[in-house]
Design a protein around this motif. Structure first.
Motif, PDB file in Angstrom:
ATOM      1  N   LYS A 155       0.606  -1.765   0.539  1.00  0.00           N
ATOM      2  CA  LYS A 155      -0.101  -0.159   0.374  1.00  0.00           C
ATOM      3  C   LYS A 155       0.514   1.371   0.360  1.00  0.00           C
ATOM      4  CE  LYS A 155      -3.648  -2.077   2.349  1.00  0.00           C
ATOM      5  NZ  LYS A 155      -5.015  -2.055   3.754  1.00  0.00           N
ATOM      6  N   ALA A 159       0.775   4.365  -2.798  1.00  0.00           N
ATOM      7  CA  ALA A 159       1.055   5.540  -1.952  1.00  0.00           C
ATOM      8  C   ALA A 159       2.095   6.684  -2.210  1.00  0.00           C
ATOM      9  CB  ALA A 159       0.472   5.573  -0.381  1.00  0.00           C
ATOM     10  N   SER A 164      -0.183  12.267  -3.225  1.00  0.00           N
ATOM     11  CA  SER A 164      -1.236  12.047  -2.494  1.00  0.00           C
ATOM     12  C   SER A 164      -0.194  12.493  -0.608  1.00  0.00           C
ATOM     13  CB  SER A 164      -2.516  11.421  -1.666  1.00  0.00           C
ATOM     14  OG  SER A 164      -3.153  10.696  -3.672  1.00  0.00           O
ATOM     15  N   ILE A 166       0.172  12.247   2.998  1.00  0.00           N
ATOM     16  CA  ILE A 166       0.193  10.403   4.069  1.00  0.00           C
ATOM     17  C   ILE A 166      -0.248  10.187   4.970  1.00  0.00           C
ATOM     18  CG2 ILE A 166       0.863   8.150   4.281  1.00  0.00           C
ATOM     19  CD1 ILE A 166       2.014   8.254   1.391  1.00  0.00           C
ATOM     20  N   VAL A 306      -4.364   9.632   2.113  1.00  0.00           N
ATOM     21  CA  VAL A 306      -3.959   8.563   2.800  1.00  0.00           C
ATOM     22  C   VAL A 306      -3.820   7.954   3.788  1.00  0.00           C
ATOM     23  CG1 VAL A 306      -3.241   6.095   1.663  1.00  0.00           C
ATOM     24  CG2 VAL A 306      -3.552   7.974   0.432  1.00  0.00           C
TER      25      VAL A 306
END
Length: 450
Positions: A155, A159, A164, A166, A306
Protein backbone atom coordinates in the motif's frame (compact mmCIF):
# COMPACT_ATOMS: atom_id res chain seq x y z
CA UNK A 1 30.80 -5.47 -17.48
CA UNK A 2 27.48 -6.28 -15.71
CA UNK A 3 25.13 -3.68 -14.33
CA UNK A 4 26.46 -2.36 -11.01
CA UNK A 5 22.96 -2.65 -9.53
CA UNK A 6 23.43 -6.41 -9.18
CA UNK A 7 24.28 -7.30 -5.57
CA UNK A 8 25.73 -10.63 -4.46
CA UNK A 9 25.81 -11.92 -0.86
CA UNK A 10 28.80 -14.24 -0.38
CA UNK A 11 28.81 -16.61 2.61
CA UNK A 12 31.75 -18.80 3.74
CA UNK A 13 33.46 -19.53 7.05
CA UNK A 14 36.87 -19.57 5.31
CA UNK A 15 38.04 -15.91 5.39
CA UNK A 16 40.72 -16.47 2.73
CA UNK A 17 38.25 -17.96 0.24
CA UNK A 18 35.74 -15.27 1.13
CA UNK A 19 38.28 -12.56 0.31
CA UNK A 20 39.36 -14.27 -2.94
CA UNK A 21 35.81 -14.77 -4.25
CA UNK A 22 34.84 -11.25 -3.20
CA UNK A 23 37.75 -9.84 -5.22
CA UNK A 24 36.80 -11.92 -8.27
CA UNK A 25 33.16 -10.90 -8.19
CA UNK A 26 34.00 -7.28 -7.39
CA UNK A 27 36.45 -7.25 -10.28
CA UNK A 28 33.67 -8.52 -12.54
CA UNK A 29 31.61 -5.43 -11.66
CA UNK A 30 29.27 -6.79 -8.97
CA UNK A 31 28.52 -5.22 -5.61
CA UNK A 32 29.52 -7.82 -3.02
CA UNK A 33 28.72 -8.18 0.68
CA UNK A 34 30.33 -10.97 2.71
CA UNK A 35 29.33 -12.96 5.80
CA UNK A 36 31.36 -15.54 7.74
CA UNK A 37 28.33 -17.53 8.92
CA UNK A 38 24.79 -18.37 7.91
CA UNK A 39 23.41 -16.45 10.89
CA UNK A 40 25.27 -13.28 9.93
CA UNK A 41 24.20 -13.71 6.30
CA UNK A 42 20.56 -13.88 7.38
CA UNK A 43 21.01 -10.67 9.37
CA UNK A 44 22.44 -8.93 6.28
CA UNK A 45 19.98 -10.40 3.78
CA UNK A 46 17.06 -8.02 4.19
CA UNK A 47 19.33 -4.99 4.51
CA UNK A 48 21.65 -5.68 1.58
CA UNK A 49 18.79 -7.17 -0.52
CA UNK A 50 20.99 -9.25 -2.81
CA UNK A 51 19.97 -10.42 -6.26
CA UNK A 52 21.98 -13.62 -5.70
CA UNK A 53 23.37 -15.57 -2.72
CA UNK A 54 26.47 -17.78 -2.97
CA UNK A 55 27.03 -19.93 0.13
CA UNK A 56 29.33 -22.67 1.33
CA UNK A 57 27.47 -25.91 2.11
CA UNK A 58 29.12 -26.87 5.39
CA UNK A 59 29.65 -24.15 7.98
CA UNK A 60 29.62 -24.12 11.76
CA UNK A 61 26.11 -23.36 13.01
CA UNK A 62 23.74 -22.64 10.14
CA UNK A 63 24.90 -24.50 7.02
CA UNK A 64 24.29 -23.60 3.38
CA UNK A 65 21.07 -25.58 2.96
CA UNK A 66 19.60 -24.24 6.22
CA UNK A 67 20.44 -20.72 5.02
CA UNK A 68 18.83 -21.48 1.66
CA UNK A 69 15.60 -22.61 3.38
CA UNK A 70 15.56 -19.45 5.53
CA UNK A 71 16.10 -17.24 2.48
CA UNK A 72 13.37 -19.04 0.57
CA UNK A 73 10.94 -18.31 3.43
CA UNK A 74 11.74 -14.60 3.09
CA UNK A 75 11.99 -14.30 -0.70
CA UNK A 76 11.68 -17.40 -2.86
CA UNK A 77 12.67 -15.54 -6.04
CA UNK A 78 16.33 -15.02 -5.01
CA UNK A 79 18.59 -17.68 -6.61
CA UNK A 80 21.12 -19.44 -4.37
CA UNK A 81 24.35 -21.11 -5.53
CA UNK A 82 25.86 -23.67 -3.12
CA UNK A 83 29.61 -24.35 -3.15
CA UNK A 84 31.38 -27.19 -1.33
CA UNK A 85 34.63 -29.10 -1.03
CA UNK A 86 32.62 -32.28 -0.43
CA UNK A 87 30.52 -32.29 -3.57
CA UNK A 88 28.79 -35.40 -4.79
CA UNK A 89 26.15 -36.20 -7.39
CA UNK A 90 23.48 -37.14 -4.77
CA UNK A 91 24.12 -33.87 -2.86
CA UNK A 92 23.77 -31.84 -6.05
CA UNK A 93 20.62 -33.65 -7.16
CA UNK A 94 18.99 -33.23 -3.74
CA UNK A 95 19.95 -29.54 -3.53
CA UNK A 96 18.61 -28.71 -6.99
CA UNK A 97 15.41 -30.66 -6.24
CA UNK A 98 14.82 -28.35 -3.27
CA UNK A 99 15.27 -25.29 -5.48
CA UNK A 100 18.97 -24.41 -5.23
CA UNK A 101 20.01 -22.79 -8.53
CA UNK A 102 23.28 -24.70 -8.88
CA UNK A 103 25.85 -26.71 -6.95
CA UNK A 104 29.58 -25.96 -7.50
CA UNK A 105 32.57 -27.92 -6.20
CA UNK A 106 35.81 -26.46 -4.85
CA UNK A 107 38.37 -25.56 -6.08
CA UNK A 108 36.33 -23.11 -8.10
CA UNK A 109 37.32 -22.09 -11.58
CA UNK A 110 36.96 -18.29 -11.71
CA UNK A 111 35.55 -18.25 -15.25
CA UNK A 112 33.01 -21.00 -14.48
CA UNK A 113 31.89 -19.12 -11.37
CA UNK A 114 31.28 -15.89 -13.30
CA UNK A 115 29.33 -17.77 -16.01
CA UNK A 116 27.18 -19.45 -13.35
CA UNK A 117 26.58 -16.08 -11.67
CA UNK A 118 25.50 -14.54 -15.00
CA UNK A 119 23.03 -17.39 -15.59
CA UNK A 120 21.58 -17.05 -12.09
CA UNK A 121 21.19 -13.29 -12.41
CA UNK A 122 19.33 -13.68 -15.71
CA UNK A 123 16.84 -15.85 -13.84
CA UNK A 124 16.69 -13.31 -10.98
CA UNK A 125 16.02 -10.35 -13.27
CA UNK A 126 13.78 -12.13 -15.74
CA UNK A 127 13.31 -11.16 -19.39
CA UNK A 128 12.86 -7.43 -19.88
CA UNK A 129 12.59 -6.74 -16.16
CA UNK A 130 13.97 -3.48 -14.77
CA UNK A 131 17.11 -4.29 -12.76
CA UNK A 132 16.35 -1.51 -10.30
CA UNK A 133 13.13 -3.22 -9.28
CA UNK A 134 14.81 -6.56 -8.53
CA UNK A 135 16.17 -5.33 -5.21
CA UNK A 136 13.29 -2.99 -4.39
CA UNK A 137 15.68 -0.15 -3.60
CA UNK A 138 12.97 2.04 -2.09
CA UNK A 139 12.41 -0.38 0.83
CA UNK A 140 15.98 -1.55 1.43
CA UNK A 141 16.06 -0.31 5.04
CA UNK A 142 12.74 -1.93 6.01
CA UNK A 143 13.54 -5.38 7.38
CA UNK A 144 10.58 -7.73 7.43
CA UNK A 145 9.15 -11.10 6.54
CA UNK A 146 5.80 -10.35 8.19
CA UNK A 147 2.66 -10.64 6.01
CA UNK A 148 1.19 -7.63 7.87
CA UNK A 149 4.21 -5.51 6.95
CA UNK A 150 4.34 -6.79 3.37
CA UNK A 151 0.69 -5.77 2.92
CA UNK A 152 1.46 -2.35 4.42
CA UNK A 153 4.49 -1.89 2.14
CA UNK A 154 2.46 -2.76 -0.94
CA UNK A 155 0.00 0.00 0.00
CA UNK A 156 2.86 2.36 0.84
CA UNK A 157 4.41 1.92 -2.60
CA UNK A 158 1.12 2.71 -4.34
CA UNK A 159 0.62 5.73 -2.07
CA UNK A 160 4.16 6.88 -2.75
CA UNK A 161 3.63 6.79 -6.51
CA UNK A 162 0.33 8.70 -6.21
CA UNK A 163 1.67 11.97 -4.80
CA UNK A 164 -1.15 12.28 -2.23
CA UNK A 165 -0.60 13.48 1.33
CA UNK A 166 -0.10 10.54 3.69
CA UNK A 167 -0.77 10.19 7.41
CA UNK A 168 1.23 7.49 9.21
CA UNK A 169 -0.24 6.13 12.44
CA UNK A 170 1.47 3.90 14.96
CA UNK A 171 3.05 3.67 18.38
CA UNK A 172 6.30 5.42 19.22
CA UNK A 173 9.30 3.44 18.05
CA UNK A 174 7.40 1.48 15.39
CA UNK A 175 9.37 2.98 12.48
CA UNK A 176 7.20 5.78 11.10
CA UNK A 177 10.10 7.95 9.89
CA UNK A 178 11.76 4.97 8.18
CA UNK A 179 8.51 4.19 6.35
CA UNK A 180 8.15 7.85 5.37
CA UNK A 181 11.66 7.78 3.87
CA UNK A 182 10.79 4.59 1.95
CA UNK A 183 7.61 6.19 0.58
CA UNK A 184 9.70 9.16 -0.57
CA UNK A 185 12.09 6.78 -2.37
CA UNK A 186 9.12 5.07 -4.05
CA UNK A 187 7.82 8.41 -5.33
CA UNK A 188 8.68 10.48 -8.42
CA UNK A 189 10.36 12.91 -5.98
CA UNK A 190 13.00 10.35 -4.89
CA UNK A 191 15.92 12.38 -6.33
CA UNK A 192 14.81 15.52 -4.46
CA UNK A 193 15.29 16.31 -0.71
CA UNK A 194 13.65 14.35 2.10
CA UNK A 195 13.38 16.64 5.14
CA UNK A 196 12.11 15.44 8.53
CA UNK A 197 11.03 17.49 11.55
CA UNK A 198 9.61 16.39 14.89
CA UNK A 199 6.84 18.88 15.70
CA UNK A 200 6.81 17.82 19.36
CA UNK A 201 10.54 18.30 19.91
CA UNK A 202 10.74 22.00 18.91
CA UNK A 203 9.34 24.76 21.19
CA UNK A 204 6.22 26.46 19.83
CA UNK A 205 8.02 29.83 19.60
CA UNK A 206 10.66 28.35 17.27
CA UNK A 207 8.58 25.87 15.27
CA UNK A 208 7.00 28.50 12.98
CA UNK A 209 10.42 29.92 12.11
CA UNK A 210 11.83 26.41 11.63
CA UNK A 211 9.05 25.45 9.20
CA UNK A 212 8.48 28.67 7.27
CA UNK A 213 11.77 30.53 7.75
CA UNK A 214 12.48 34.09 8.89
CA UNK A 215 14.27 37.24 7.75
CA UNK A 216 17.19 38.89 9.47
CA UNK A 217 16.01 41.06 12.38
CA UNK A 218 12.47 39.66 12.42
CA UNK A 219 12.89 38.77 16.12
CA UNK A 220 15.57 38.89 18.79
CA UNK A 221 18.33 36.50 17.81
CA UNK A 222 17.47 36.45 14.08
CA UNK A 223 20.94 37.55 12.97
CA UNK A 224 20.55 36.24 9.41
CA UNK A 225 17.91 35.02 6.97
CA UNK A 226 16.72 31.43 7.50
CA UNK A 227 15.11 29.55 4.59
CA UNK A 228 12.94 27.18 6.66
CA UNK A 229 12.20 23.50 6.14
CA UNK A 230 9.45 23.99 3.55
CA UNK A 231 11.88 25.79 1.28
CA UNK A 232 14.63 23.22 2.03
CA UNK A 233 12.25 20.43 0.95
CA UNK A 234 11.19 22.21 -2.27
CA UNK A 235 10.59 19.61 -4.98
CA UNK A 236 10.81 16.78 -2.47
CA UNK A 237 9.09 15.48 0.67
CA UNK A 238 8.57 17.10 4.07
CA UNK A 239 7.96 14.64 6.90
CA UNK A 240 6.08 16.19 9.84
CA UNK A 241 6.53 13.74 12.71
CA UNK A 242 4.23 13.96 15.75
CA UNK A 243 1.87 16.31 13.92
CA UNK A 244 -0.64 15.82 16.76
CA UNK A 245 1.64 17.89 19.01
CA UNK A 246 1.45 20.96 16.73
CA UNK A 247 -0.19 23.96 18.49
CA UNK A 248 -3.55 25.15 17.08
CA UNK A 249 -2.31 28.60 15.93
CA UNK A 250 0.41 26.94 13.88
CA UNK A 251 -2.08 24.43 12.45
CA UNK A 252 -3.93 27.38 10.87
CA UNK A 253 -0.73 28.63 9.24
CA UNK A 254 0.21 25.15 8.03
CA UNK A 255 -3.22 24.72 6.44
CA UNK A 256 -2.81 28.04 4.60
CA UNK A 257 0.58 26.92 3.23
CA UNK A 258 -0.87 23.63 2.02
CA UNK A 259 -3.82 25.39 0.34
CA UNK A 260 -1.88 28.23 -1.28
CA UNK A 261 1.36 26.29 -1.93
CA UNK A 262 3.50 29.19 -0.74
CA UNK A 263 5.21 30.24 2.49
CA UNK A 264 5.82 33.66 3.97
CA UNK A 265 8.88 33.76 6.26
CA UNK A 266 8.55 35.60 9.56
CA UNK A 267 9.27 39.30 9.03
CA UNK A 268 8.84 39.10 5.24
CA UNK A 269 6.13 40.69 3.10
CA UNK A 270 6.86 38.40 0.15
CA UNK A 271 5.40 34.88 -0.25
CA UNK A 272 7.65 32.17 -1.72
CA UNK A 273 6.11 29.38 -3.87
CA UNK A 274 6.86 25.85 -2.60
CA UNK A 275 6.28 22.46 -4.17
CA UNK A 276 6.36 19.96 -1.31
CA UNK A 277 4.75 16.57 -0.73
CA UNK A 278 3.63 16.16 2.89
CA UNK A 279 3.91 12.95 4.89
CA UNK A 280 2.84 13.36 8.52
CA UNK A 281 2.84 10.97 11.45
CA UNK A 282 1.47 10.69 14.96
CA UNK A 283 1.08 8.21 17.80
CA UNK A 284 -1.99 10.13 19.02
CA UNK A 285 -5.64 9.34 18.28
CA UNK A 286 -6.35 12.32 16.02
CA UNK A 287 -10.08 11.58 15.80
CA UNK A 288 -10.26 11.96 19.58
CA UNK A 289 -8.18 15.17 19.30
CA UNK A 290 -10.70 16.45 16.71
CA UNK A 291 -13.61 15.76 19.03
CA UNK A 292 -11.87 17.61 21.86
CA UNK A 293 -11.03 20.59 19.64
CA UNK A 294 -7.27 20.04 19.88
CA UNK A 295 -6.77 19.41 16.16
CA UNK A 296 -8.33 21.23 13.21
CA UNK A 297 -10.73 19.15 11.16
CA UNK A 298 -9.88 20.89 7.86
CA UNK A 299 -6.15 20.27 8.39
CA UNK A 300 -6.83 16.64 9.37
CA UNK A 301 -8.59 15.92 6.06
CA UNK A 302 -5.90 17.79 4.13
CA UNK A 303 -3.18 15.59 5.68
CA UNK A 304 -5.13 12.34 5.81
CA UNK A 305 -5.73 11.64 2.12
CA UNK A 306 -4.12 8.21 2.57
CA UNK A 307 -3.78 6.68 6.03
CA UNK A 308 -1.32 3.87 6.82
CA UNK A 309 -1.00 2.26 10.25
CA UNK A 310 2.23 0.58 11.31
CA UNK A 311 1.88 -2.58 13.41
CA UNK A 312 3.57 -2.84 16.79
CA UNK A 313 6.57 -5.13 17.13
CA UNK A 314 4.38 -7.50 19.15
CA UNK A 315 2.06 -7.79 16.13
CA UNK A 316 4.95 -8.82 13.86
CA UNK A 317 6.84 -11.23 16.13
CA UNK A 318 8.08 -13.24 13.14
CA UNK A 319 10.34 -10.24 12.39
CA UNK A 320 12.03 -10.28 15.80
CA UNK A 321 14.79 -12.82 14.94
CA UNK A 322 15.46 -11.04 11.65
CA UNK A 323 15.64 -7.59 13.25
CA UNK A 324 17.64 -8.77 16.25
CA UNK A 325 20.27 -10.45 14.05
CA UNK A 326 20.43 -7.38 11.80
CA UNK A 327 21.04 -5.05 14.76
CA UNK A 328 23.55 -7.52 16.20
CA UNK A 329 25.62 -7.47 12.98
CA UNK A 330 25.62 -3.65 12.92
CA UNK A 331 26.40 -3.22 16.62
CA UNK A 332 29.16 -5.86 16.81
CA UNK A 333 30.84 -4.11 13.90
CA UNK A 334 30.43 -0.72 15.58
CA UNK A 335 31.74 -2.01 18.94
CA UNK A 336 34.44 -4.17 17.31
CA UNK A 337 33.33 -7.26 19.21
CA UNK A 338 33.25 -10.88 18.07
CA UNK A 339 29.71 -12.10 18.75
CA UNK A 340 28.25 -14.89 16.62
CA UNK A 341 24.59 -14.71 17.59
CA UNK A 342 21.95 -15.39 20.24
CA UNK A 343 21.51 -18.64 22.14
CA UNK A 344 18.22 -20.44 21.46
CA UNK A 345 17.08 -19.54 25.00
CA UNK A 346 17.96 -15.89 24.36
CA UNK A 347 15.89 -15.86 21.18
CA UNK A 348 12.94 -17.30 23.14
CA UNK A 349 13.29 -14.38 25.58
CA UNK A 350 13.18 -11.91 22.67
CA UNK A 351 10.14 -13.61 21.14
CA UNK A 352 8.22 -13.64 24.44
CA UNK A 353 8.91 -10.02 25.47
CA UNK A 354 6.07 -7.47 25.33
CA UNK A 355 8.08 -4.71 23.54
CA UNK A 356 6.12 -1.61 24.61
CA UNK A 357 8.90 0.49 23.04
CA UNK A 358 8.73 -1.45 19.77
CA UNK A 359 11.75 -1.51 17.42
CA UNK A 360 13.46 1.35 19.25
CA UNK A 361 13.41 -0.74 22.43
CA UNK A 362 14.71 -3.82 20.60
CA UNK A 363 17.69 -1.82 19.30
CA UNK A 364 18.39 -0.59 22.84
CA UNK A 365 18.21 -4.12 24.28
CA UNK A 366 20.55 -5.59 21.64
CA UNK A 367 22.97 -2.68 22.08
CA UNK A 368 23.08 -3.21 25.85
CA UNK A 369 23.60 -6.96 25.40
CA UNK A 370 26.46 -6.38 22.93
CA UNK A 371 28.12 -3.89 25.28
CA UNK A 372 28.00 -6.30 28.25
CA UNK A 373 28.59 -9.61 26.44
CA UNK A 374 31.74 -11.53 27.44
CA UNK A 375 31.11 -14.64 25.32
CA UNK A 376 30.64 -15.21 21.56
CA UNK A 377 26.94 -16.03 22.11
CA UNK A 378 24.45 -13.70 23.81
CA UNK A 379 22.75 -15.47 26.71
CA UNK A 380 19.14 -15.36 27.88
CA UNK A 381 20.14 -13.87 31.28
CA UNK A 382 21.85 -10.93 29.57
CA UNK A 383 18.67 -10.13 27.64
CA UNK A 384 16.36 -10.59 30.63
CA UNK A 385 18.24 -7.92 32.58
CA UNK A 386 18.14 -5.61 29.54
CA UNK A 387 14.41 -6.04 28.83
CA UNK A 388 13.15 -5.74 32.41
CA UNK A 389 9.49 -6.48 31.70
CA UNK A 390 7.03 -9.29 32.21
CA UNK A 391 7.32 -11.60 29.20
CA UNK A 392 4.20 -12.56 27.33
CA UNK A 393 3.69 -16.21 28.21
CA UNK A 394 2.99 -18.23 25.09
CA UNK A 395 0.65 -21.06 26.17
CA UNK A 396 1.17 -24.66 25.17
CA UNK A 397 -1.23 -26.15 22.62
CA UNK A 398 -3.05 -28.05 25.40
CA UNK A 399 -3.44 -24.89 27.51
CA UNK A 400 -4.70 -22.86 24.54
CA UNK A 401 -7.19 -25.59 23.61
CA UNK A 402 -8.46 -25.91 27.18
CA UNK A 403 -8.97 -22.14 27.43
CA UNK A 404 -10.81 -22.04 24.11
CA UNK A 405 -13.11 -24.93 25.05
CA UNK A 406 -13.96 -23.32 28.38
CA UNK A 407 -14.74 -19.91 26.86
CA UNK A 408 -16.72 -21.55 24.03
CA UNK A 409 -18.88 -23.60 26.41
CA UNK A 410 -19.55 -20.60 28.65
CA UNK A 411 -20.57 -18.54 25.63
CA UNK A 412 -23.00 -21.24 24.42
CA UNK A 413 -24.64 -21.49 27.84
CA UNK A 414 -24.92 -17.72 28.06
CA UNK A 415 -26.69 -17.65 24.67
CA UNK A 416 -29.06 -20.51 25.56
CA UNK A 417 -29.53 -19.39 29.22
CA UNK A 418 -28.33 -22.74 30.54
CA UNK A 419 -30.39 -24.93 28.16
CA UNK A 420 -27.99 -27.87 27.67
CA UNK A 421 -29.98 -29.53 24.86
CA UNK A 422 -30.06 -26.33 22.82
CA UNK A 423 -26.36 -25.62 23.49
CA UNK A 424 -25.43 -29.17 22.41
CA UNK A 425 -27.36 -28.71 19.14
CA UNK A 426 -25.52 -25.42 18.43
CA UNK A 427 -22.21 -27.20 19.10
CA UNK A 428 -23.30 -30.13 16.88
CA UNK A 429 -22.54 -32.59 19.70
CA UNK A 430 -24.86 -35.15 21.32
CA UNK A 431 -26.19 -34.28 24.76
CA UNK A 432 -24.12 -36.94 26.60
CA UNK A 433 -20.82 -35.77 25.08
CA UNK A 434 -21.73 -32.17 25.78
CA UNK A 435 -22.35 -32.97 29.47
CA UNK A 436 -18.94 -34.68 29.65
CA UNK A 437 -17.32 -31.51 28.26
CA UNK A 438 -19.10 -29.40 30.87
CA UNK A 439 -17.94 -31.75 33.67
CA UNK A 440 -14.35 -31.70 32.37
CA UNK A 441 -14.32 -27.90 32.65
CA UNK A 442 -16.30 -27.82 35.95
CA UNK A 443 -19.12 -25.77 34.39
CA UNK A 444 -22.54 -25.95 36.05
CA UNK A 445 -25.40 -25.20 33.53
CA UNK A 446 -27.84 -24.04 36.24
CA UNK A 447 -25.61 -21.01 36.89
CA UNK A 448 -26.71 -19.59 33.50
CA UNK A 449 -30.47 -20.14 33.78
CA UNK A 450 -31.16 -16.66 35.19
Amino acid sequence: MPDSKFRILLVDDDPDLLRLLSMRLGGAGYEVSTAESGEKALGQFTVFRPHLVISDLRMEGMGGMALFQAIRDINSSIPVIIITAHGSIPDAVEATKQGVFSFLTKPLNGRDLILEVEKALKVSAGPGRDLGEVGSEWRRDLITQSPIMEDLLAKAKLAGESGSSILLLGESGSGKEMLAKAIHLASPRKDQPFVAVNCGAIPEALLESELFGHTKGSFTGAVQDHAGLFKSAHGGTLFLDEIGDMPLPLQVKLLRVLQEKEVRPLGSTRAIPVDVRIISATHRNLEKELAEGKFREDLYYRLNVVSLELPTLAQRREDIPLLANHFLVKLTKKNRKKINGFSSEAMEVLLAAQWPGNIRQLINVVEQAVALATTPVISADLLKSAIRDNPEKIPSFAEARRKFEQEYLVRLLQITRGNVSQAARLAKRNRTDFYKLLQRHHIVPTMFKS
